[in-house]
Design an enzyme around this catalytic site. Structure first.
Site, PDB file in Angstrom:
ATOM      1  N   HIS A 145      42.948  35.938  37.066  1.00 26.98           N
ATOM      2  CA  HIS A 145      43.751  36.970  37.525  1.00 26.98           C
ATOM      3  C   HIS A 145      44.693  36.547  38.748  1.00 26.98           C
ATOM      4  O   HIS A 145      45.310  37.411  39.185  1.00 26.98           O
ATOM      5  CB  HIS A 145      43.281  38.269  37.768  1.00 26.98           C
ATOM      6  CG  HIS A 145      42.577  38.928  36.344  1.00 26.98           C
ATOM      7  ND1 HIS A 145      41.758  39.999  36.542  1.00 26.98           N
ATOM      8  CD2 HIS A 145      42.601  38.564  35.183  1.00 26.98           C
ATOM      9  CE1 HIS A 145      41.363  40.218  35.142  1.00 26.98           C
ATOM     10  NE2 HIS A 145      42.056  39.466  34.257  1.00 26.98           N
ATOM     11  N   TYR A 176      49.671  44.040  49.023  1.00 24.79           N
ATOM     12  CA  TYR A 176      48.874  42.682  48.925  1.00 24.79           C
ATOM     13  C   TYR A 176      48.798  42.214  50.467  1.00 24.79           C
ATOM     14  O   TYR A 176      48.248  41.503  50.936  1.00 24.79           O
ATOM     15  CB  TYR A 176      49.796  42.037  48.092  1.00 24.79           C
ATOM     16  CG  TYR A 176      49.499  42.184  46.560  1.00 24.79           C
ATOM     17  CD1 TYR A 176      48.569  41.904  46.110  1.00 24.79           C
ATOM     18  CD2 TYR A 176      50.404  42.882  45.841  1.00 24.79           C
ATOM     19  CE1 TYR A 176      47.761  42.274  44.918  1.00 24.79           C
ATOM     20  CE2 TYR A 176      50.089  43.320  44.623  1.00 24.79           C
ATOM     21  CZ  TYR A 176      48.831  42.897  44.102  1.00 24.79           C
ATOM     22  OH  TYR A 176      48.494  43.094  42.848  1.00 24.79           O
ATOM     23  N   ASN A 195      38.271  37.707  40.126  1.00 27.97           N
ATOM     24  CA  ASN A 195      38.749  38.292  41.656  1.00 27.97           C
ATOM     25  C   ASN A 195      39.958  37.284  42.184  1.00 27.97           C
ATOM     26  O   ASN A 195      39.808  36.069  41.768  1.00 27.97           O
ATOM     27  CB  ASN A 195      37.454  38.145  42.375  1.00 27.97           C
ATOM     28  CG  ASN A 195      36.405  38.981  42.170  1.00 27.97           C
ATOM     29  OD1 ASN A 195      36.583  40.020  41.603  1.00 27.97           O
ATOM     30  ND2 ASN A 195      35.129  38.622  42.429  1.00 27.97           N
ATOM     31  N   ARG A 212      45.813  43.865  51.542  1.00 26.83           N
ATOM     32  CA  ARG A 212      44.671  42.969  51.110  1.00 26.83           C
ATOM     33  C   ARG A 212      44.360  41.554  51.525  1.00 26.83           C
ATOM     34  O   ARG A 212      43.269  40.856  51.872  1.00 26.83           O
ATOM     35  CB  ARG A 212      44.952  43.142  49.275  1.00 26.83           C
ATOM     36  CG  ARG A 212      44.766  44.112  48.835  1.00 26.83           C
ATOM     37  CD  ARG A 212      44.798  44.343  47.419  1.00 26.83           C
ATOM     38  NE  ARG A 212      43.633  43.940  46.794  1.00 26.83           N
ATOM     39  CZ  ARG A 212      43.481  43.421  45.433  1.00 26.83           C
ATOM     40  NH1 ARG A 212      44.535  43.615  44.727  1.00 26.83           N
ATOM     41  NH2 ARG A 212      42.384  42.941  45.187  1.00 26.83           N
ATOM     42  N   CYS A 252      66.608  29.225  45.184  1.00 23.76           N
ATOM     43  CA  CYS A 252      67.466  30.072  44.366  1.00 23.76           C
ATOM     44  C   CYS A 252      67.559  31.342  44.625  1.00 23.76           C
ATOM     45  O   CYS A 252      68.292  32.245  43.990  1.00 23.76           O
ATOM     46  CB  CYS A 252      66.851  30.112  42.933  1.00 23.76           C
ATOM     47  SG  CYS A 252      65.391  31.024  42.934  1.00 23.76           S
ATOM     48  N   CYS A 299      63.183  33.135  47.683  1.00 23.85           N
ATOM     49  CA  CYS A 299      63.211  31.801  47.600  1.00 23.85           C
ATOM     50  C   CYS A 299      64.042  31.073  48.283  1.00 23.85           C
ATOM     51  O   CYS A 299      65.448  31.357  48.176  1.00 23.85           O
ATOM     52  CB  CYS A 299      63.348  31.452  45.995  1.00 23.85           C
ATOM     53  SG  CYS A 299      63.147  29.720  45.631  1.00 23.85           S
TER      54      CYS A 299
HETATM   55  N1  NAD Z   1      37.696  41.032  44.969  1.00 24.13           N
HETATM   56  C1  NAD Z   1      38.668  41.324  44.348  1.00 24.13           C
HETATM   57  O1  NAD Z   1      39.460  40.154  44.164  1.00 24.13           O
HETATM   58  C2  NAD Z   1      39.104  42.357  43.389  1.00 24.13           C
HETATM   59  C3  NAD Z   1      38.894  43.913  43.876  1.00 24.13           C
HETATM   60  C4  NAD Z   1      39.120  44.792  43.092  1.00 24.13           C
HETATM   61  C5  NAD Z   1      39.890  44.678  42.202  1.00 24.13           C
HETATM   62  N2  NAD Z   1      40.013  43.345  41.399  1.00 24.13           N
HETATM   63  C6  NAD Z   1      40.758  43.414  40.051  1.00 24.13           C
HETATM   64  O2  NAD Z   1      40.387  44.348  39.358  1.00 24.13           O
HETATM   65  C7  NAD Z   1      40.163  44.317  37.996  1.00 24.13           C
HETATM   66  C8  NAD Z   1      39.151  45.169  37.621  1.00 24.13           C
HETATM   67  O3  NAD Z   1      38.181  44.524  36.992  1.00 24.13           O
HETATM   68  P1  NAD Z   1      36.637  44.257  37.369  1.00 24.13           P
HETATM   69  O4  NAD Z   1      35.742  44.235  36.411  1.00 24.13           O
HETATM   70  O5  NAD Z   1      36.716  43.038  38.144  1.00 24.13           O
HETATM   71  O6  NAD Z   1      36.420  45.355  38.690  1.00 24.13           O
HETATM   72  P2  NAD Z   1      35.755  46.893  38.403  1.00 24.13           P
HETATM   73  O7  NAD Z   1      36.163  47.338  39.742  1.00 24.13           O
HETATM   74  O8  NAD Z   1      36.202  47.309  37.174  1.00 24.13           O
HETATM   75  O9  NAD Z   1      34.295  46.818  38.103  1.00 24.13           O
HETATM   76  C9  NAD Z   1      33.509  46.304  39.171  1.00 24.13           C
HETATM   77  C10 NAD Z   1      32.162  46.304  38.425  1.00 24.13           C
HETATM   78  O10 NAD Z   1      31.063  45.837  39.565  1.00 24.13           O
HETATM   79  C11 NAD Z   1      30.143  46.424  39.596  1.00 24.13           C
HETATM   80  N3  NAD Z   1      29.327  46.645  40.776  1.00 24.13           N
HETATM   81  C12 NAD Z   1      29.900  47.087  42.042  1.00 24.13           C
HETATM   82  N4  NAD Z   1      29.059  46.673  43.104  1.00 24.13           N
HETATM   83  C13 NAD Z   1      28.280  45.643  42.653  1.00 24.13           C
HETATM   84  C14 NAD Z   1      27.168  44.759  43.282  1.00 24.13           C
HETATM   85  N5  NAD Z   1      26.853  44.788  44.558  1.00 24.13           N
HETATM   86  N6  NAD Z   1      26.522  43.630  42.707  1.00 24.13           N
HETATM   87  C15 NAD Z   1      26.733  43.888  41.054  1.00 24.13           C
HETATM   88  N7  NAD Z   1      27.678  44.798  40.539  1.00 24.13           N
HETATM   89  C16 NAD Z   1      28.303  45.664  41.178  1.00 24.13           C
HETATM   90  C17 NAD Z   1      30.313  48.024  39.148  1.00 24.13           C
HETATM   91  O11 NAD Z   1      29.207  48.559  38.659  1.00 24.13           O
HETATM   92  C18 NAD Z   1      31.280  47.821  38.103  1.00 24.13           C
HETATM   93  O12 NAD Z   1      30.836  47.497  36.869  1.00 24.13           O
HETATM   94  C19 NAD Z   1      40.278  42.775  37.742  1.00 24.13           C
HETATM   95  O13 NAD Z   1      41.420  42.529  37.316  1.00 24.13           O
HETATM   96  C20 NAD Z   1      40.513  42.154  39.357  1.00 24.13           C
HETATM   97  O14 NAD Z   1      41.339  41.120  39.329  1.00 24.13           O
HETATM   98  C21 NAD Z   1      39.644  42.366  42.108  1.00 24.13           C
HETATM   99 ZN    ZN Z   2      63.370  29.947  43.161  1.00 24.38          ZN
END
Ligand code: NAD
Ligand code: ZN
Length: 241
Positions: free
Chosen positions: A114, A61, A97, A64, A146, A143
């Site tokens: 999420h 994290y 996201n 990230r 606690c 923390c």
């Molecule tokens: N940016 C972030 O915060 C981030 C990044 C990675 C994963 N996640 C987490 O991953 C989990 C997976 O689920 P998800 O469905 O969000 O992600 P996923 O990775 O499963 O799917 C991403 C989707 O985006 C599409 N895609 C890729 N590039 C694109 C573009 N330029 N335009 C339009 N579509 C595009 C793909 O075809 C795919 O269907 C979630 O729980 C999320 O919290 C979040």
């Molecule tokens: Zn605490």
């Protein structure tokens, strides 16, 4: 391209996924092949993973946080913030996201279902707070009140969503009824309950749109309209004034 027409009664619910941030340079899970430094993402982003090796989870994290701090919103994020300006309370955004890019582009009627990358919380006190710090070296954060372990404020694999978020989404769908326009953008439709929003929207008579670069046949079949392509290009064109 199918045209999206919004009349004066239309209520727009948008569900976004990792694809919306792909053009900003944030990798999707599929883009990462579900792996990070040889670990399955599911093993790192989970309560068991955190218990087993908090330092590994915080490294994931922290990296990230560093990466997300360097990227910027793209025209897809901005088009959604602009649409919210026009619709006011007739708009709701639920994002999977955690990167904070929707908020940075001006979205306010938004539920981060999420969790949020730039928040942490104590495992015991459970109160989220803003936190942009990185934690690579021991000791891991504790923390002050606690001594519980501080963890990222992220909904991990095996954890449930905030019921208040789901209630707000359900209430929005119910209130909109046949005036609902539901858009799923850049999400693979594999993760529930977010993946079920399209079915709930259809059940009240709403119109449904999927905007995705490479949607699965199974998910696409549940929508009235499917637009294949990049959200950073399609969204501004779709909502253009
Ligand atoms: N940016 C972030 O915060 C981030 C990044 C990675 C994963 N996640 C987490 O991953 C989990 C997976 O689920 P998800 O469905 O969000 O992600 P996923 O990775 O499963 O799917 C991403 C989707 O985006 C599409 N895609 C890729 N590039 C694109 C573009 N330029 N335009 C339009 N579509 C595009 C793909 O075809 C795919 O269907 C979630 O729980 C999320 O919290 C979040
Ligand atoms: Zn605490």
């Amino acid at each position: 391209m199918d045209k999206l027409k919004l009349d004066a009664q239309a209520r727009v619910l948008v569900l976004t996924g990792a694809g919306v941030s792909a053009e900003s340079g944030v990798p999707t899970f599929r883009g990462m092949n579900g792996l990070w430094e040889g670990n399955r993402v599911e093993d790192v982003a989970s309560p068991t993973g955190f218990r087993a090796d908090p330092q590994l989870v915080w490294r994931f994290y922290s990296l990230r946080r560093e990466a997300a701090a360097k990227v910027s919103p793209n025209p897809g994020h901005l088009a959604l913030a602009d649409l919210e300006q026009r619709l006011g309370e007739r708009f709701l955004l639920a994002t999977q996201n955690v990167d904070g890019l929707h908020a940075r582009s001006g979205s306010r009627r938004m539920l981060a279902i999420h969790g949020e990358l730039f928040q942490s919380r104590c495992e015991r006190c459970n109160v989220p707070f803003a936190d942009a710090q990185t934690y690579f070296a021991a000791p891991m954060p504790r923390c002050e009140k606690c001594q519980g372990a501080i963890r990222p404020h992220i909904v991990w694999f095996g954890e449930t969503l905030d019921p208040a978020h789901l209630e707000q989404v359900d209430a929005f769908i119910e209130a909109a009824g046949e005036h609902l326009v539901f858009l799923a953008v850049g999400t693979s439709g594999l993760v529930y309950p977010a993946a079920g929003m399209v079915d709930a929207s259809r059940a009240v008579g709403g119109t449904t749109w999927l905007i995705d670069a490479a949607p699965s046949d199974e998910y696409a079949a549940r929508f009235d309209h499917v637009l294949r392509g990049r959200s950073g290009e399609i969204l501004p064109a779709l909502f253009g004034r």
